[in-house]
Scaffold this motif. Structure first.
Motif, PDB file in Angstrom:
ATOM      1  N   PRO A 229      62.929  -0.144  29.849  1.00 37.17           N
ATOM      2  CA  PRO A 229      62.872  -0.207  31.317  1.00 37.17           C
ATOM      3  C   PRO A 229      61.431  -0.387  31.788  1.00 37.17           C
ATOM      4  O   PRO A 229      60.513   0.193  31.190  1.00 37.17           O
ATOM      5  CB  PRO A 229      63.429   1.150  31.755  1.00 37.17           C
ATOM      6  N   PRO A 232      59.775   3.963  33.676  1.00 33.73           N
ATOM      7  CA  PRO A 232      58.329   4.180  33.593  1.00 33.73           C
ATOM      8  C   PRO A 232      57.672   3.587  32.346  1.00 33.73           C
ATOM      9  O   PRO A 232      56.449   3.518  32.295  1.00 33.73           O
ATOM     10  CB  PRO A 232      58.243   5.694  33.546  1.00 33.73           C
ATOM     11  N   ASN A 233      58.460   3.145  31.334  1.00 36.81           N
ATOM     12  CA  ASN A 233      57.869   2.799  30.033  1.00 36.81           C
ATOM     13  C   ASN A 233      56.772   1.741  30.101  1.00 36.81           C
ATOM     14  O   ASN A 233      55.621   1.993  29.734  1.00 36.81           O
ATOM     15  CB  ASN A 233      58.977   2.315  29.081  1.00 36.81           C
ATOM     16  N   TYR A 236      53.680   2.503  32.410  1.00 37.85           N
ATOM     17  CA  TYR A 236      52.644   3.359  31.813  1.00 37.85           C
ATOM     18  C   TYR A 236      51.761   2.569  30.853  1.00 37.85           C
ATOM     19  O   TYR A 236      50.555   2.778  30.799  1.00 37.85           O
ATOM     20  CB  TYR A 236      53.289   4.546  31.098  1.00 37.85           C
ATOM     21  N   LYS A 237      52.384   1.677  30.098  1.00 35.27           N
ATOM     22  CA  LYS A 237      51.587   0.853  29.164  1.00 35.27           C
ATOM     23  C   LYS A 237      50.646  -0.055  29.952  1.00 35.27           C
ATOM     24  O   LYS A 237      49.480  -0.233  29.588  1.00 35.27           O
ATOM     25  CB  LYS A 237      52.518   0.014  28.280  1.00 35.27           C
TER      26      LYS A 237
END
Lengths: 354, 99
Positions: A229, A232-233, A236-237
């Motif tokens: 997704p 937040p995945n 954040y990266k």
């Protein structure tokens, strides 16, 4: 920070859950080339930095031939952290264009432009052109002898374009030569016209990317792969990558603050070894390859026509590459992309070293 | 007479040292040109050692903060991925609602 009353106030009026669901529902494919996805985000981050630092600089810059150069010296020497913001703006511009090129060639080599994403490519390509014009117009605002000579050469080169060259040259300069009118004109382009067009195009580019979803390289399309997704995945990266870029930018700004030359003097001879910005070097080197006259025709005009043709072909690649549109491999266009990339890199390097 | 003698002495010494004048003049001109160029060069970075030290120190702190944030983001991301793998992030439609 938790503000339940503000949250309730907003939720009563707007459907915030729909935005949350949209962010959560957006999936990003994971594969060995997914590093290319970050280049677009980095470019957008750099654009934001350019807007912020540009707004700060515009509070003190005076777009007048008598005061432009002096106002920049004052920004750099008298204002608290003025040198840093100017340096950030300078290096932000350089890095934006570097990442735009990386993003462009990444898109080309992974064939992310193929049907139905042709318009994503078109908007991105126009954004690259606008960014280069941003660079040129911003360069003149310094109003030092190098900027003056470089803009005189660049606008003069545009004048060599057949039929409409005179109009482009007059439109850019605002008079016969590079004068105070050109400075005001470039200032208007740099702080008003180009930012507005850029904002509109970035918005359109993002909407199109959301509408089509992320492209997967042809060779990996049939493979089974995971999807993460966006929020937040991947967000954040993205954030971590942006932090590194911010660090690199600040380091460049501290260790290599851009120089300010002597004030431009239209009557003085141009300084020796004057070079345009690095992204124009390939163009300058290409022009040098051509003799002054070819079969009685102006060599420069022929060179500019050929370069324009090559750029137009590059722009229209998604419409020529039929095989990719059908989901078939098209090595010809991969090679064309590699040749373009190698030519650009070689000519830029030759121009830099010569 | 004594005065005239002083002048002639001076001229004498001057003419004796005349061959040394062109290199001296060239040196002076070079020095002037060098100073003029140095004066023209605009300081684009704070030139006092104290300011330079503070700026470099701030840059080091900035990098430490960046690395710290990246470590925190990485930890947070690992936690999110672990929760997602367990399926704990998905809402259960049949779960009883506490009033």
């Amino acid at each position: 920070m938790n503000c339940p009353r503000l949250k309730d106030w907003l939720e009563e009026r707007y459907d915030l859950n729909a935005i949350k669901e949209l962010a959560k529902g957006k999936l990003i494919p994971e594969h060995r080339w997914d590093l290319w996805y970050y280049t677009g985000g980095i470019t957008m981050f750099l654009f934001i930095i350019q807007f912020v630092t540009g707004m700060l600089l515009s509070l003190y810059y005076v777009p007048h031939i008598d005061f432009a150069h002096k106002s920049i010296i004052e920004i750099v020497t008298k204002l608290n952290m003025g040198w840093f913001f100017r340096s950030l703006h300078h290096w932000g511009a350089q890095l934006s264009i570097v990442f735009l090129f990386i993003h462009l060639f990444g898109t080309l080599l992974t064939k992310a432009y193929r049907k139905p994403r042709e318009l994503v490519w078109v908007t991105g390509f126009i954004l690259l052109g606008l960014s280069i014009f941003f660079g040129l117009s911003g360069y003149l605002l310094l109003w030092d002898e190098r900027a003056f000579a470089a803009v005189r050469v660049a606008t003069g080169g545009a004048g060599a374009f057949p039929f409409i060259g005179w109009f482009i040259k007059a439109f850019l300069r605002g008079s016969m030569d590079v004068t105070g009118d050109t400075l005001v004109r470039f200032y208007a382009f740099h702080v008003a016209i180009l930012p507005l067009i850029t904002l509109g195009l970035v918005g359109l580019h993002l909407i199109l990317v959301q509408a089509h979803g992320m492209s997967v390289p042809l060779s990996l399309e049939k493979e089974k792969r995971r999807e993460a997704p966006f929020f937040p995945n991947v967000f954040y990266k993205d954030l971590a990558v942006w932090l590194v870029v911010a660090g690199v930018l600040a380091t460049l700004a501290v260790f290599f603050p851009p120089e300010i030359g002597a004030k431009a003097d239209p009557l003085a001879p141009p300084p020796e070894d004057v070079k345009p910005e690095w992204y124009f070097l390939f163009l300058l080197q290409t022009l040098k390859l051509f003799p002054g006259s070819i079969l009685g025709l102006n060599g420069e005009t022929i060179a500019i026509l050929l370069v324009s043709g090559a750029i137009l072909f590059f722009f229209l690649i998604p419409f020529f590459d039929r095989k990719s549109s059908r989901g078939e491999k098209s090595p010809v266009f991969t090679w064309i992309g590699v040749i373009y990339l190698l030519y650009f890199l070689t000519m830029t390097l030759v121009g830099f070293l010569s | 007479m004594r005065r005239i003698g002083f002048v002639s002495d001076f001229l004498d010494r001057l003419f004796r040292r005349l061959p040394a004048l062109p290199p001296l003049a060239a040196l002076l001109l070079t020095a002037m040109a060098a100073t003029a160029e140095a004066a023209e060069k605009i300081a684009v970075f704070p030139d006092t050692p104290y300011d330079g030290f503070i700026i470099h120190e701030s840059l080091v702190i900035f990098w430490i903060a960046i690395l710290g944030l990246i470590v925190i983001i990485r930890m947070k991301l690992k936690e999110i991925e672990r929760t997602q793998e367990m399926g704990a992030d998905r809402e259960n439609g049949d779960a009883p609602l506490l009033e």
